[in-house]
Motif scaffolding. Structure first.
Motif, PDB file in Angstrom:
ATOM      1  N   VAL A 180      42.541  26.517  45.640  1.00 37.69           N
ATOM      2  CA  VAL A 180      43.822  27.080  45.440  1.00 37.69           C
ATOM      3  C   VAL A 180      43.877  28.103  44.188  1.00 37.69           C
ATOM      4  N   VAL A 181      43.369  27.286  43.155  1.00 37.28           N
ATOM      5  CA  VAL A 181      43.371  27.950  41.791  1.00 37.28           C
ATOM      6  C   VAL A 181      42.339  28.985  41.700  1.00 37.28           C
ATOM      7  N   GLU A 182      40.991  28.887  42.297  1.00 34.32           N
ATOM      8  CA  GLU A 182      40.224  29.840  42.371  1.00 34.32           C
ATOM      9  C   GLU A 182      40.657  31.153  42.928  1.00 34.32           C
ATOM     10  N   GLU A 183      41.341  31.051  44.152  1.00 29.52           N
ATOM     11  CA  GLU A 183      41.944  31.979  44.898  1.00 29.52           C
ATOM     12  C   GLU A 183      42.795  32.742  44.066  1.00 29.52           C
ATOM     13  N   ALA A 184      43.925  32.015  43.553  1.00 28.17           N
ATOM     14  CA  ALA A 184      44.838  32.591  42.891  1.00 28.17           C
ATOM     15  C   ALA A 184      44.382  33.192  41.728  1.00 28.17           C
ATOM     16  N   ASN A 185      43.552  32.741  41.049  1.00 26.34           N
ATOM     17  CA  ASN A 185      42.873  33.632  39.717  1.00 26.34           C
ATOM     18  C   ASN A 185      42.378  34.787  40.370  1.00 26.34           C
ATOM     19  N   ALA A 186      41.699  35.050  41.439  1.00 25.84           N
ATOM     20  CA  ALA A 186      40.837  36.164  41.946  1.00 25.84           C
ATOM     21  C   ALA A 186      42.071  37.258  42.452  1.00 25.84           C
ATOM     22  N   LEU A 187      43.026  36.661  43.199  1.00 24.73           N
ATOM     23  CA  LEU A 187      44.078  37.415  43.527  1.00 24.73           C
ATOM     24  C   LEU A 187      44.805  38.061  42.291  1.00 24.73           C
ATOM     25  N   HIS A 189      43.871  38.407  39.321  1.00 19.81           N
ATOM     26  CA  HIS A 189      43.216  39.643  38.565  1.00 19.81           C
ATOM     27  C   HIS A 189      43.119  40.945  39.247  1.00 19.81           C
ATOM     28  N   ALA A 190      42.938  40.826  40.625  1.00 26.36           N
ATOM     29  CA  ALA A 190      42.942  42.097  41.388  1.00 26.36           C
ATOM     30  C   ALA A 190      43.993  42.907  41.194  1.00 26.36           C
ATOM     31  N   LEU A 191      45.186  41.954  41.280  1.00 22.61           N
ATOM     32  CA  LEU A 191      46.541  42.672  41.467  1.00 22.61           C
ATOM     33  C   LEU A 191      46.802  43.344  39.833  1.00 22.61           C
ATOM     34  N   LEU A 192      46.470  42.579  38.988  1.00 25.66           N
ATOM     35  CA  LEU A 192      46.479  43.137  37.415  1.00 25.66           C
ATOM     36  C   LEU A 192      45.664  44.045  37.248  1.00 25.66           C
ATOM     37  N   SER A 193      44.369  44.438  37.673  1.00 24.41           N
ATOM     38  CA  SER A 193      43.669  45.504  37.556  1.00 24.41           C
ATOM     39  C   SER A 193      44.295  46.695  38.168  1.00 24.41           C
ATOM     40  N   ASP A 194      44.600  46.453  39.539  1.00 22.54           N
ATOM     41  CA  ASP A 194      45.489  47.655  40.181  1.00 22.54           C
ATOM     42  C   ASP A 194      46.673  48.223  39.320  1.00 22.54           C
ATOM     43  N   TYR A 195      47.541  47.077  38.923  1.00 20.34           N
ATOM     44  CA  TYR A 195      48.769  47.288  37.816  1.00 20.34           C
ATOM     45  C   TYR A 195      48.198  48.167  36.662  1.00 20.34           C
ATOM     46  N   TYR A 196      47.334  47.813  36.245  1.00 18.66           N
ATOM     47  CA  TYR A 196      47.061  48.543  34.936  1.00 18.66           C
ATOM     48  C   TYR A 196      46.533  49.715  35.378  1.00 18.66           C
ATOM     49  N   GLY A 210      53.402  40.020  43.386  1.00 19.90           N
ATOM     50  CA  GLY A 210      52.393  38.735  44.443  1.00 19.90           C
ATOM     51  C   GLY A 210      53.267  37.652  44.563  1.00 19.90           C
ATOM     52  N   ASP A 211      52.451  36.854  45.105  1.00 16.58           N
ATOM     53  CA  ASP A 211      53.130  35.457  45.808  1.00 16.58           C
ATOM     54  C   ASP A 211      53.949  34.895  44.355  1.00 16.58           C
ATOM     55  N   GLU A 212      53.312  34.883  43.106  1.00  8.88           N
ATOM     56  CA  GLU A 212      53.856  34.114  42.147  1.00  8.88           C
ATOM     57  C   GLU A 212      53.862  35.099  41.007  1.00  8.88           C
ATOM     58  N   VAL A 213      53.803  36.487  41.127  1.00 13.02           N
ATOM     59  CA  VAL A 213      53.694  37.424  39.931  1.00 13.02           C
ATOM     60  C   VAL A 213      54.720  38.432  40.228  1.00 13.02           C
ATOM     61  N   PHE A 214      55.352  38.793  39.197  1.00  7.92           N
ATOM     62  CA  PHE A 214      56.296  39.995  39.315  1.00  7.92           C
ATOM     63  C   PHE A 214      56.093  40.758  37.881  1.00  7.92           C
ATOM     64  N   MET A 215      55.707  42.020  37.847  1.00  6.77           N
ATOM     65  CA  MET A 215      55.476  42.731  36.504  1.00  6.77           C
ATOM     66  C   MET A 215      56.370  43.948  36.588  1.00  6.77           C
ATOM     67  N   MET A 216      56.850  44.434  35.399  1.00 10.17           N
ATOM     68  CA  MET A 216      57.653  45.662  35.403  1.00 10.17           C
ATOM     69  C   MET A 216      56.895  46.334  33.881  1.00 10.17           C
ATOM     70  N   ASN A 217      56.448  47.643  34.081  1.00  9.28           N
ATOM     71  CA  ASN A 217      56.066  48.246  32.904  1.00  9.28           C
ATOM     72  C   ASN A 217      56.968  48.543  31.906  1.00  9.28           C
ATOM     73  N   ALA A 218      56.666  48.726  30.607  1.00  8.79           N
ATOM     74  CA  ALA A 218      57.770  49.077  29.348  1.00  8.79           C
ATOM     75  C   ALA A 218      58.407  50.368  29.831  1.00  8.79           C
ATOM     76  N   TYR A 219      57.759  51.169  30.362  1.00 11.03           N
ATOM     77  CA  TYR A 219      58.346  52.359  30.783  1.00 11.03           C
ATOM     78  C   TYR A 219      59.686  52.338  31.798  1.00 11.03           C
TER      79      TYR A 219
END
Length: 562
Positions: A180-187, A189-196, A210-219
């Motif tokens: 579960v940890v391995e999959e969460a890390n991979a997922l 990482h992919a989401l963070l790459s697309d976000y950046y 994502g399932d456990e992630v929510f991000m909003m940029n500074a803008y």
């Protein structure tokens, strides 16, 4: 179990829970669920672990069983033919729920109740038919959130029982958690790459979820105030879990119309989440600066979202522009159409038809139009193909001036218009999206007062805490849902101040996920027990036949306000 052998405390307490749940002592009767979600973090993480274990245990008298967090069997592997036949005879198979409340003390249900690994040997089972087995169950928890994902159970015939079974189950559960940890890390990482990437390329407002992630940029944080940010976050729930690109137009409390373009992120075939780019599309200013929307009887709401929708409908009606009112059931589409029509054309009749109620809809609609009435067809997605063809012909006649050429016509439709052919939608140049109640919760206090007043219950008021609780709820049935809740409250009291304890059970829990019917019944039972025992969790758990740990967990999971 032999009278000479002492009963472990954990087993004795489990038997008491089983007795309180009225479990059949002779034969297990597990509930069957024909729809099980196969695309879950647990199943993806468990598959390679179970594949490896089952290959090592081929034709051995040991079976590996995986369940979800409520005890529904998701997978069953290994075991010799005799063991599998016996497991089938007691329905210990995929789709069946082996919770304690269904089948009594067992390695799966009891592990869920105590939230820890446990070995249940033959005679320790509550139900007689299960005493031919020994079962070792180990809970699988999410390594990051701590949430319960399911149970890994090792089952064999009672004569083959061994304490190593429990060690084996715990090891397998731990391996699944590592996956579960391995999959969460991979997922992640992919989401963070697309976000950046989206932040760099767009230069505008970007969200990621994502399932456990929510991000909003500074803008975005600088561009939208706290109220608009909350509205944006709430609106993104409609995109969560979606596997296809999606565009959402939403009106924010400030009056800004925002275009949310969602694009999913995948790791292989697994959805990691999605990135949302936001573009602001401020509506044209239709009133003079400082001018307010006129008071329209029959409508209630001062939020920017509701005012904007009302203004759009007013403009369309003033220009006799045919329109579609889009939105979820109970959002107030028909009420708003009626109020706007009455405000603009008080002396003109508005005929409303519903395919579910009006058998001769076409003939009656034609008569109304010829008599000079305007027309609304509610739930137009329920029209049959035959009626759709006839309606298209009728609308063409009105458009050509052959039938009541000055008539104003509107439809109400759900958010998903896939069932409505383009030939019908094409007659309506304007679509107004009526927002669900959860997108303008700031209107709830005014709606409560208005709905109570219309029902003739003016003596009832709500405490601040109670009103705040109502504003935290998801309101899946929208304004109609709120009306039904107020009616339920009014049946119990018609004067005085409504406190949180006076709310129906469904309103004392703030879980925003859609509960299954069984989960909703369980939530209501817990709320009722807590009310009956004045919030005493120990007394409530005893009355319900569950452990104190279980009731604390379920209070948290369901968001029950105590």
């Amino acid at each position: 179990m032999s009278a000479s052998m002492p009963v472990r405390d954990s087993i004795r307490v489990s038997w008491e829970r089983s007795h309180a749940s009225r479990v059949d002592v002779d034969r297990p009767t597990p509930t069957y669920f024909d729809r099980v979600d196969r695309e879950t973090t647990l199943l993806r993480a468990a598959k390679p672990v179970i594949d490896a274990l089952s290959s090592e245990l081929t034709n051995e008298p040991v079976c590996i069983i995986l369940t979800d967090a409520v005890g529904v069997v998701l997978d069953r592997r290994g075991g010799d033919s005799q063991l599998l036949r016996r497991l089938d005879s007691v329905d210990l198979a995929p789709g069946f729920r082996y919770a304690e409340s269904d089948v009594g003390t067992n390695g799966i249900g009891t592990a869920l109740e105590v939230r820890g690994p446990i070995l249940i040997d033959g005679a320790e089972h509550y139900t007689g038919k299960l005493r031919m087995f020994s079962c070792a169950g180990a809970p699988i928890t999410h390594p990051i959130t701590g949430g319960l994902l399911g149970v890994l159970d090792i089952t064999t015939q009672a004569r083959n029982s061994n304490s190593i079974l429990l060690s084996f189950a715990k090891l397998a559960a731990r391996r699944i958690q590592e996956r579960v940890v391995e999959e969460a890390n991979a997922l992640d990482h992919a989401l963070l790459s697309d976000y950046y990437a989206a932040c760099r390329h767009s230069g505008g407002s970007v969200l990621a979820l994502g399932d456990e992630v929510f991000m909003m940029n500074a803008y975005a944080q600088a561009r939208f105030d706290a109220i608009d940010q909350a509205a944006l976050i709430d609106r993104t729930r409609d995109a969560r879990g979606t596997t296809k690109p999606l565009v959402i137009l939403t009106d924010l409390p400030s009056g800004t119309t925002a275009r949310l373009a969602y694009r999913p992120t995948f790791v292989g075939d697994t959805l990691a989440g999605g990135v949302i780019q936001i573009k602001e599309q401020r509506p044209p200013t239709r009133n003079q600066p400082g001018a307010k929307l006129p008071l329209i009887p029959g409508t209630t709401g001062s939020s920017g979202v509701w005012q904007h929708v009302t203004q759009e409908m007013l403009d369309a009606r003033k220009r006799s522009e045919w329109l579609i009112a889009d939105g979820e059931a109970g959002a107030g589409k028909l009420s708003l159409l009626r109020a706007v029509h009455q405000h603009v054309s008080p002396g003109r009749r508005l005929a409303v038809f519903d395919p579910a109620r009006d058998d001769d809809l076409l003939a009656e609609a034609r008569m109304e139009l010829e008599s000079g009435a305007d027309l609304v067809i509610a739930h137009a997605h329920q029209l049959t193909d035959e009626v759709l063809d006839g309606l298209a012909e009728l609308l063409q006649g009105v458009r050509d001036g052959a039938i009541a050429g000055d008539a104003w016509i509107a439809l109400t439709l759900p958010g998903d218009r896939s069932d409505v052919p383009d030939q019908l939608v094409g007659f309506f140049p304007r679509t107004v999206d009526v927002p669900p109640l959860r997108h303008h919760v700031e209107d709830i206090p005014a709606l409560v007062r208005a709905l109570l007043s219309r029902a003739g219950i003016g003596e009832l008021t709500f405490s601040t805490a109670t009103m705040n609780q109502l504003m935290r709820l998801p309101w899946s049935g929208n304004i109609s849902h709120l009306r039904a809740v107020l009616a339920a409250i009014a049946r119990r009291r018609r004067t005085g101040v409504v406190e949180i304890a006076d709310l129906p059970p469904e309103c004392r829990a703030t879980s925003r996920r859609q509960l299954t019917p069984i989960e909703a019944l369980e939530r209501d039972a817990i709320v009722d027990a807590l009310s009956r025992y004045d919030g005493d969790k120990q007394a409530a758990s005893t009355a319900l036949g569950m452990s104190r740990a279980t009731i604390y967990r379920k209070i948290r999971d369901y968001g029950i306000v105590t």
